[in-house]
Design a protein around this motif. Sequence first.
Motif, PDB file in Angstrom:
ATOM      1  N   ILE D   2       0.843  -1.187   0.000  1.00  0.00           N
ATOM      2  CA  ILE D   2       0.000   0.000   0.000  1.00  0.00           C
ATOM      3  C   ILE D   2       0.883   1.243   0.000  1.00  0.00           C
ATOM      4  CG2 ILE D   2      -1.438   1.378   1.566  1.00  0.00           C
ATOM      5  CD1 ILE D   2      -2.938  -1.222   2.146  1.00  0.00           C
ATOM      6  N   ILE D   3       0.601   2.167  -0.906  1.00  0.00           N
ATOM      7  CA  ILE D   3       1.384   3.399  -1.004  1.00  0.00           C
ATOM      8  C   ILE D   3       0.481   4.563  -0.615  1.00  0.00           C
ATOM      9  CG2 ILE D   3       2.704   4.874  -2.569  1.00  0.00           C
ATOM     10  CD1 ILE D   3       3.067   2.346  -4.340  1.00  0.00           C
ATOM     11  N   ILE D   4       0.929   5.341   0.346  1.00  0.00           N
ATOM     12  CA  ILE D   4       0.157   6.499   0.782  1.00  0.00           C
ATOM     13  C   ILE D   4       0.818   7.757   0.210  1.00  0.00           C
ATOM     14  CG2 ILE D   4      -0.667   7.795   2.803  1.00  0.00           C
ATOM     15  CD1 ILE D   4       0.299   4.491   3.771  1.00  0.00           C
ATOM     16  N   LEU D   5       0.071   8.538  -0.545  1.00  0.00           N
ATOM     17  CA  LEU D   5       0.646   9.742  -1.153  1.00  0.00           C
ATOM     18  C   LEU D   5       0.521  10.930  -0.203  1.00  0.00           C
ATOM     19  CD1 LEU D   5      -0.555   9.526  -4.867  1.00  0.00           C
ATOM     20  CD2 LEU D   5       1.419   8.459  -3.741  1.00  0.00           C
ATOM     21  N   TRP D  20       5.641   3.640 -13.428  1.00  0.00           N
ATOM     22  CA  TRP D  20       6.708   2.781 -12.892  1.00  0.00           C
ATOM     23  C   TRP D  20       6.103   1.531 -12.241  1.00  0.00           C
ATOM     24  CZ3 TRP D  20       8.298   0.657  -8.256  1.00  0.00           C
ATOM     25  CH2 TRP D  20       9.601   0.140  -8.223  1.00  0.00           C
ATOM     26  N   LEU D  21       5.029   1.713 -11.529  1.00  0.00           N
ATOM     27  CA  LEU D  21       4.409   0.590 -10.807  1.00  0.00           C
ATOM     28  C   LEU D  21       3.848  -0.446 -11.775  1.00  0.00           C
ATOM     29  CD1 LEU D  21       2.586   2.525  -7.931  1.00  0.00           C
ATOM     30  CD2 LEU D  21       4.508   0.948  -7.656  1.00  0.00           C
ATOM     31  N   ASP D  51      12.415   0.809  -1.280  1.00  0.00           N
ATOM     32  CA  ASP D  51      13.225   2.031  -1.247  1.00  0.00           C
ATOM     33  C   ASP D  51      13.043   2.879  -2.498  1.00  0.00           C
ATOM     34  OD1 ASP D  51      14.252   1.526   1.252  1.00  0.00           O
ATOM     35  OD2 ASP D  51      15.972   0.403   0.496  1.00  0.00           O
ATOM     36  N   ILE D  52      12.832   2.210  -3.618  1.00  0.00           N
ATOM     37  CA  ILE D  52      12.655   2.986  -4.851  1.00  0.00           C
ATOM     38  C   ILE D  52      11.338   3.751  -4.787  1.00  0.00           C
ATOM     39  CG2 ILE D  52      12.341   2.838  -7.365  1.00  0.00           C
ATOM     40  CD1 ILE D  52      14.412   0.680  -7.430  1.00  0.00           C
ATOM     41  N   ILE D  53      10.304   3.107  -4.284  1.00  0.00           N
ATOM     42  CA  ILE D  53       9.011   3.802  -4.190  1.00  0.00           C
ATOM     43  C   ILE D  53       9.115   5.024  -3.270  1.00  0.00           C
ATOM     44  CG2 ILE D  53       6.599   3.566  -3.453  1.00  0.00           C
ATOM     45  CD1 ILE D  53       6.753   0.628  -4.298  1.00  0.00           C
ATOM     46  N   LYS D  54       9.845   4.849  -2.168  1.00  0.00           N
ATOM     47  CA  LYS D  54       9.972   5.959  -1.215  1.00  0.00           C
ATOM     48  C   LYS D  54      10.672   7.181  -1.804  1.00  0.00           C
ATOM     49  CE  LYS D  54       9.983   3.410   3.129  1.00  0.00           C
ATOM     50  NZ  LYS D  54      10.882   2.770   4.115  1.00  0.00           N
ATOM     51  N   ILE D  58       6.312  12.398  -4.051  1.00  0.00           N
ATOM     52  CA  ILE D  58       4.897  12.494  -3.660  1.00  0.00           C
ATOM     53  C   ILE D  58       4.482  11.376  -2.697  1.00  0.00           C
ATOM     54  CG2 ILE D  58       4.167  13.667  -5.768  1.00  0.00           C
ATOM     55  CD1 ILE D  58       3.155  10.898  -6.756  1.00  0.00           C
ATOM     56  N   VAL D  59       5.411  10.443  -2.444  1.00  0.00           N
ATOM     57  CA  VAL D  59       5.062   9.315  -1.577  1.00  0.00           C
ATOM     58  C   VAL D  59       5.302   9.679  -0.116  1.00  0.00           C
ATOM     59  CG1 VAL D  59       5.691   6.961  -0.918  1.00  0.00           C
ATOM     60  CG2 VAL D  59       5.462   7.586  -3.344  1.00  0.00           C
ATOM     61  N   ASP D  60       4.277   9.485   0.699  1.00  0.00           N
ATOM     62  CA  ASP D  60       4.387   9.791   2.124  1.00  0.00           C
ATOM     63  C   ASP D  60       4.859   8.550   2.882  1.00  0.00           C
ATOM     64  OD1 ASP D  60       4.018  11.599   4.285  1.00  0.00           O
ATOM     65  OD2 ASP D  60       2.229  10.498   4.882  1.00  0.00           O
ATOM     66  N   ASP D  61       4.341   7.398   2.494  1.00  0.00           N
ATOM     67  CA  ASP D  61       4.697   6.173   3.204  1.00  0.00           C
ATOM     68  C   ASP D  61       4.347   4.961   2.326  1.00  0.00           C
ATOM     69  OD1 ASP D  61       5.702   4.678   5.250  1.00  0.00           O
ATOM     70  OD2 ASP D  61       4.184   5.228   6.727  1.00  0.00           O
TER      71      ASP D  61
END
Lengths: 339, 339, 339, 339
Positions: D2-5, D20-21, D51-54, D58-61
């Motif tokens: 889960i990606i939180i923006l 990318w996803l 780590d790449i997603i972070k 715009i990614v918060d968590d």
Amino acid sequence: MIIILKENADSAQFEALKKWLTGQNVSLHISEGIQQTIIGLIGDTSHIDLDIIKQFDIVDDVKRIQEPFKNANRKFHPLDTVVEAGGVKIGGGGFTVIAGPCSVENEAQITAIAESVKKSGANMLRGGAFKPRTSPYSFQGLRAEGLRLLLEAKKITGLPIVTELMDLSQLDLFADVDVIQIGARNMQNFELLKQIGKCDKPILLKRGLANTYQELLMSAEYIMASGNKNVILCERGIRTFETYTRNTLDISAIPALKTLSHLPVIVDPSHAAGIARFVVPLSLAAAAAGADGIIVEVHNNPSCALCDGAQSITPPVFDDLMEKIRHILPFRCKLPQKD
Amino acid sequence: MIIILKENADSAQFEALKKWLTGQNVSLHISEGIQQTIIGLIGDTSHIDLDIIKQFDIVDDVKRIQEPFKNANRKFHPLDTVVEAGGVKIGGGGFTVIAGPCSVENEAQITAIAESVKKSGANMLRGGAFKPRTSPYSFQGLRAEGLRLLLEAKKITGLPIVTELMDLSQLDLFADVDVIQIGARNMQNFELLKQIGKCDKPILLKRGLANTYQELLMSAEYIMASGNKNVILCERGIRTFETYTRNTLDISAIPALKTLSHLPVIVDPSHAAGIARFVVPLSLAAAAAGADGIIVEVHNNPSCALCDGAQSITPPVFDDLMEKIRHILPFRCKLPQKD
Amino acid sequence: MIIILKENADSAQFEALKKWLTGQNVSLHISEGIQQTIIGLIGDTSHIDLDIIKQFDIVDDVKRIQEPFKNANRKFHPLDTVVEAGGVKIGGGGFTVIAGPCSVENEAQITAIAESVKKSGANMLRGGAFKPRTSPYSFQGLRAEGLRLLLEAKKITGLPIVTELMDLSQLDLFADVDVIQIGARNMQNFELLKQIGKCDKPILLKRGLANTYQELLMSAEYIMASGNKNVILCERGIRTFETYTRNTLDISAIPALKTLSHLPVIVDPSHAAGIARFVVPLSLAAAAAGADGIIVEVHNNPSCALCDGAQSITPPVFDDLMEKIRHILPFRCKLPQKD
Amino acid sequence: MIIILKENADSAQFEALKKWLTGQNVSLHISEGIQQTIIGLIGDTSHIDLDIIKQFDIVDDVKRIQEPFKNANRKFHPLDTVVEAGGVKIGGGGFTVIAGPCSVENEAQITAIAESVKKSGANMLRGGAFKPRTSPYSFQGLRAEGLRLLLEAKKITGLPIVTELMDLSQLDLFADVDVIQIGARNMQNFELLKQIGKCDKPILLKRGLANTYQELLMSAEYIMASGNKNVILCERGIRTFETYTRNTLDISAIPALKTLSHLPVIVDPSHAAGIARFVVPLSLAAAAAGADGIIVEVHNNPSCALCDGAQSITPPVFDDLMEKIRHILPFRCKLPQKD
């Protein structure tokens, strides 16, 4: 908050869970995947008890997205809180220096140290009257008499005083104290936190030896939820595997707490290190990293101190430290920085 | 105690140190090496404050040889202490099972659980009335009303009760409680320890989340030095880097504490794991390793528990656990073994 | 070293122990008390294995007085070691800045970053070719090709390079690398330490995530005992219960390691924090506290980095950091201070 | 996953992230709330680098829902793996006992111990040839000669052997060893894990001193992803603040690892405790809690052992332990239990 259900979750239980959740004053966003169903909770979830959700058999995991603290949260209070105590301001870009002996020993000692640190530029006076000691056979502080001597020193020097409260039964004695310190071992003494939240005196809340930033902020939340918004956070070293130093100063707590919260953050280099000669480097590090101040032990005769003399610096070392800090402050980190 | 001096220690300071030490009612054994001088202290050193010795400039290091606790020390009390509470014995080779819900919720709940665990063979009833919670927004327990319901359940079942005291101001309400529990977060609430040391009620003292055996025993010492010798030690899991379980049960605490101390040692597998299905393996491990008992959460309807339901086992699982324990006890480890 | 015997120690075993000890090339100083006998070992005890002494049945405890490391010990080498690598000096009062991307990605990337950090005043270039990753499914580095690109960047900018060696089988590829980095997870890979001790290239040795100062210095001792004296110590954050930051920077490691050892001490704020916006405050803290330098991740396009982009700062932020550091250096702590 | 923006995420960056996803072979489930947007990733995410997603601004968590390991995951391999080594089975409900000295010292010693432990019922022989030691000045093992002596003892007793590999350069010498042990300090030596994954010999993988269950399973995954599925997990104690014991045995690792993974789980009580008299209680605890076996140090003359004698039990104590275990096994916990 996000709730992940187990595969093939029982539909009656699913309904029961949804009913409970909607009773919590949040709305639900449900994503039913092929294998897994995920429930997103929208709204204020700080009052929702994670443990209760985990009890539902069909729940595989629960993850918070919002922090569980509100009053202490910078998201809801973007501007720095500035706490005022006896005319001194803590927070908001300044650098407040609280100095004094570990324990109050006698009138001559506390007065001499108070006058000395004032001359070097300290803003407030610290000194322990009630002392938390690991052994029942160690010196437990002068107690009520120690408070009296601190107030004498305040009268003479004009420095507001900071001293530790160990139990609610002592609260009446603290009427003229400027800042009440809650020690690391009492950080999760929740009854104490609730009660001191009912007065309006500034509270210096020390981080527990094995507690996280979130736990520290939840303890601040206890005080603030009871009505008292004058909370100063204090990083004083955490327990790690390293035993050469008494504890390990977590210098990252400065930018981290100032990102998460609007409350002032000060550093106690003396208890963190437990070694006098490390107090100067740690104090300079705290200043450079953006702390709102330090609380530091100074003793005019460390080898005769009744407790913790090994971590106290002398007045000349303190004077030199103050000079160095003044040079560093203009170039230190401003926090919170923008991303 | 051994004191190691710095090289070329100043002789005037050496004399001052020797004078201070002889004032502490110990005799000195001094070994002057070519490079280093070592002072051995002979006699009872438990009352000597290490920190004061470290303040002498000429001191390089101080090391304890004797443990700093006396009342809790097996060296001075070789036989196991057996604590009696409401007619039940804890310690001395038996295995005492304390069971019940995390929180008291209502009369029907506590009575039903009490009767059920009694039937399965539990010796005492547990149940929280005052609840320490990380968040001020979580359920804080039924408090005085919870105590009343526990005493009702005791009247009906005859099971003695164990419940947690969070603050001295609640002490009067605990007059009819059989064992007062001091929670992990209060293990170093020294004012509280001193006061409960003045009553003669058995105290179940939980190990703090990041505390050592010695610190736990020093907290027991606080209680015992005030006069109360009825202390039961409880290992309830410590904080480690592992977050899959709530805490990490330190199973070695059983043989270690029973080696260091004569006090009974029980284990809380429910708070240690935080996961109901781990309670059985951890309870069996505790029995096999030689614990004097367990304190375990049982709930008749875990998914409706008001707190910690995720870690409660059901009455049938508890009944099966008791059966397994009875088979294991004859073959478990007897402690303290001889070397 | 001090050996404490059990009470009533068997005299035949006492003779056996004394015989073994005198075979270790130390002389003995025996204090026979009424209850307890203590043996002091006089001479160099760094080669004596504590574990063997503990095996003697009559031994109750053993305590070291001297540190078990020699080559890395400031007591035997009072002056700061200055390590030279590719014409750059590390240690002895200067402040060396090593900067560059976490991973080498391609020629354009590494060259652009190298030129940029050089312009801002960096002294050396860092960049990972072999990458230790927790998951076998994560990017493992460009490996040999990455080394080739680093050497290209060195040719263009003149900056000496620092990069990580993960296994002895890679050693031949590192012939032209200026400083070999040994990562935190390899700090106790003793076969690797022995072998790199046989070359004379500077070694940047990172502290393990849960290792003490003494363990770090014992690993330096492994390298130095094999002949290589060019060791640079690196504090890069330790594991604590705090998970908001990736690790916890132990800022006290700077004065502590510089007190215990003559080797240079640098700080890695990027891996310690794992959050780009904390890199500036931690770098300033390291400078203020007396570090001999920093190793910092800089990336020209952090959101496209192949690994650890979240902790990389951009070239303008790095440039501003260098400016701030220059102002702070004159007022920072000089270590080791005299007591 | 889960990606939180972050709030008000830039839409161009949002498109870049989505692109990318989708390139990662997962499908996306997007929930756009009023304040916050959440992206759920559906499909196999074990290969995706958090780590790449972070790094996306715009990614918060980012939070994982699935475990990042596959080969070692019980979800995908519900049945217990049974590893065979030299005719002995480990896992699947049995209890395998591996016993022997810490270090191989000479032929008489290893043969005598091997015969003795066999008689008491041990299934395999342990013994160190290559020894990881904190100090370069400590005994480093008989190395190749030690391996030769172990193979001699195997020839005489028929017991398969388990011994530690410290570096890839030693691999050829291990051709006739039955189980290769990877020590705690090498648990994250990723190059080593990759290479031993290419042979088909059983690997006994010890948990690192400060590593989590997930990290242990990711290291197992490294071996399994290279092709070798014969991995045995070993809990050997973790580092905690308690220094009375060498390490702290994490008894919950047994039910936890057996829940998360299908691999066998054994326990090393000797290294965990570091104290011989704690080996019996810890072994019984491991048996009761459901371990697949133990690896235990036995020495015929502990006070002359070349290393770790203080934690070795004698043959008679071992014989008695085996007897106790036989009585406990029928009543121990069967894992994984159903919820």
